[in-house]
Write an enzyme that holds these catalytic residues in place. Structure first.
Site, mmCIF file in Angstrom:
data_model
loop_
_atom_site.group_PDB
_atom_site.id
_atom_site.type_symbol
_atom_site.label_atom_id
_atom_site.label_comp_id
_atom_site.label_asym_id
_atom_site.label_seq_id
_atom_site.Cartn_x
_atom_site.Cartn_y
_atom_site.Cartn_z
ATOM 1 N N HIS A 60 0.883 -1.179 0.000
ATOM 2 C CA HIS A 60 0.000 0.000 0.000
ATOM 3 C C HIS A 60 0.921 1.231 0.000
ATOM 4 O O HIS A 60 1.611 1.463 0.990
ATOM 5 C CB HIS A 60 -0.854 0.046 1.263
ATOM 6 N N PHE A 61 0.922 1.972 -1.106
ATOM 7 C CA PHE A 61 1.854 3.109 -1.202
ATOM 8 C C PHE A 61 1.203 4.492 -1.025
ATOM 9 O O PHE A 61 1.864 5.516 -1.175
ATOM 10 C CB PHE A 61 2.656 3.039 -2.511
ATOM 11 N N HIS A 231 -2.994 -12.589 3.295
ATOM 12 C CA HIS A 231 -2.576 -12.626 4.713
ATOM 13 C C HIS A 231 -3.419 -13.528 5.619
ATOM 14 O O HIS A 231 -4.167 -13.060 6.452
ATOM 15 C CB HIS A 231 -2.455 -11.231 5.320
ATOM 16 N N ASP A 302 2.402 -6.929 2.630
ATOM 17 C CA ASP A 302 1.312 -6.061 3.108
ATOM 18 C C ASP A 302 1.892 -4.763 3.687
ATOM 19 O O ASP A 302 1.460 -4.291 4.740
ATOM 20 C CB ASP A 302 0.443 -6.780 4.144
ATOM 21 N N HIS A 306 2.020 3.855 8.252
ATOM 22 C CA HIS A 306 1.338 4.973 8.915
ATOM 23 C C HIS A 306 2.421 5.689 9.723
ATOM 24 O O HIS A 306 3.401 5.051 10.138
ATOM 25 C CB HIS A 306 0.257 4.468 9.871
#
Ligand code: DOR
Length: 436
Positions: A60-61, A231, A302, A306
């Protein structure tokens, strides 16, 4: 005259590990064996293992929408720093990647800024279900992703009718985050203002995962649609998925294979919070059993960064997710050195199987004619993973302080070295990944 020769490496091919040289011209593997010809550049791989370029099929970029946490530049830089040559990026950005326009926007943004090769998932929803057969065929799309349980961002398909409708549209393998949303909602009061992250796997318990995976398998059979269950975290799910290899491929993450509860929450607090959660040792052991018995097909990171400030909010306000694209290779190589899996099995799960399951063109194997993407590793090198080493904008890793043995020494993309001994070289030149 070749462009590049990798000399005297232990080369991990689909048929096993061999001592060989590899010659590269115009970004392609031309010859494997004892090579007498010369090249513009030679890399001495004596004592090193040459792996096909590692493909991380779940990152997730955050671009567009949350580029204070990560963007396509920093995320892909983090990838090459850790020996990853290709990534599949997830659609829970803002706006969501659920239309052709949003996909084109990501491809435009990645051009000349991505340090590794890239493709993007399109999110499957009630609204775009009928367009999915067209969307999944667009250039730069690695497939459709569905969230059955709510996580970071706004992408959710919680009922079976909608999920079935999505699975009925298109033919490519669909990647699924399987947590049962109705159960999550019913149990949300368990964590209201609790300020205790140990409750995370209590709220999002094993049944939440198992119910979703079971519902999903039923629908996959009904629609005859291959699925990739992301996952996996629990023993019962793993046992169940073992019986359904024909329709369902399986991912585990290095986090779930390395950390377990309650220790991870004692040590790391909300930094160890992710969805689905890190569970107890019993589940952690069952994931390793799935790696050993062949149930697990893919290891994906994954990578879900944050900022520290965001993570430091009291649970459950703290967002779920941790970075992982840069630590995937060293953490897993260390497991290889500890005897938890073989190097060949690792390469199957990060190169050969992603290539087969997603139908990637010309990548994922060391074979003549394939793209010259390589992850060269030193299985003897001892390092400590630190926050300072991280290239991700978030600036931290749950593995800070972890001593590992096994380290990526070179990341090579299309015959060009972009990382050597922790130094970034050249410019961002990742290309769009193509599919068969
Ligand atoms: O923990 C998670 N974080 N799980 C997901 O499925 C999404 C991810 C994120 O994007 O932050």
């Amino acid at each position: 005259m070749y462009d590049l020769i990798l000399k005297n490496g232990q080369v991990v091919t689909p048929d096993g590990i061999i001592s060989a040289d590899i010659a590269v011209k115009d970004g392609k593997i031309i010859e494997i064996g004892t090579i007498a010809s010369s090249a513009t550049e030679e890399i001495d791989c004596n004592g090193l293992h040459v792996l096909p370029g590692v493909i991380d099929t779940q990152v997730h970029f955050r671009e567009p929408g949350n580029t204070h946490k990560e963007d396509l530049d920093s995320g892909t830089l983090s990838a090459i720093a850790g020996g990853v040559t290709s990534i599949f990026e997830m659609p829970n950005t803002n706006p969501l990647t659920t239309t052709a326009e949003a996909l084109t926007d990501k491809l435009d943004r990645a051009k000349d800024r991505a340090w590794c090769n890239y493709a993007f998932f399109v999110g499957g929803t009630k609204e775009n279900a009928e367009q999915l057969p067209t969307l999944e065929k667009l250039k730069g799309c690695c497939g459709i992703k569905v969230f059955m349980g709510s996580s970071t961002g706004n992408l959710l398909t919680e009922d079976d009718a909608t999920l079935q409708h999505i699975l009925e549209h298109g033919i490519r393998r669909v990647a699924i985050h399987a947590e049962d949303e109705p159960r999550l909602k019913r149990r949300a009061k368990l964590v209201d203002d609790c300020n205790d992250v140990h409750q995370h796997p209590v709220w999002r318990d094993e049944a939440t995962a198992f119910n979703a995976t079971s519902r999903l398998l039923r629908l996959a059979y009904r629609t005859e649609r291959p699925i990739h269950v992301l996952h996996i975290t629990s023993a019962k799910e793993m046992e169940n998925l073992k019986e359904h290899k024909k329709i369902a491929s399986v991912e585990v993450t290095p986090q779930h294979l390395t950390l377990h509860a309650p220790d991870c929450y004692d040590r790391l607090g909300t930094l160890a919070q992710m969805n689905p959660p890190i569970r107890s040792k019993e589940h952690h052991d069952a994931l390793w059993e799935g790696v050993a018995n062949g149930t697990v097909d893919i290891i994906g990171s994954d990578h879900a960064p944050h900022t520290i400030d965001e993570k430091n909010q009291p649970y459950p306000k703290s967002p779920s997710g941790m970075p992982g694209v840069q630590t995937l290779v060293p953490v897993m190589l260390s497991h290889v050195n500890l005897g938890h899996l073989s190097l060949e099995r690792f390469v199957d799960m990060v190169a050969h199987n992603p290539q087969k399951l997603y139908g990637i063109k010309n990548k994922g194997r060391i074979e003549t004619g394939y793209d010259a993407d390589f992850t060269i590793v030193d299985m003897n090198a001892k390092h400590t993973i630190t926050n300072e080493w991280m290239k991700s904008k978030c600036g931290w890793t749950p593995f800070d302080g972890l001593k590992v043995q096994g380290w990526p020494t070179h990341t090579i993309i299309a015959g060009h070295t972009v990382m050597h001994n922790d130094e970034i070289i050249g410019k961002a030149s990742g290309q769009v990944i193509e599919f068969q």
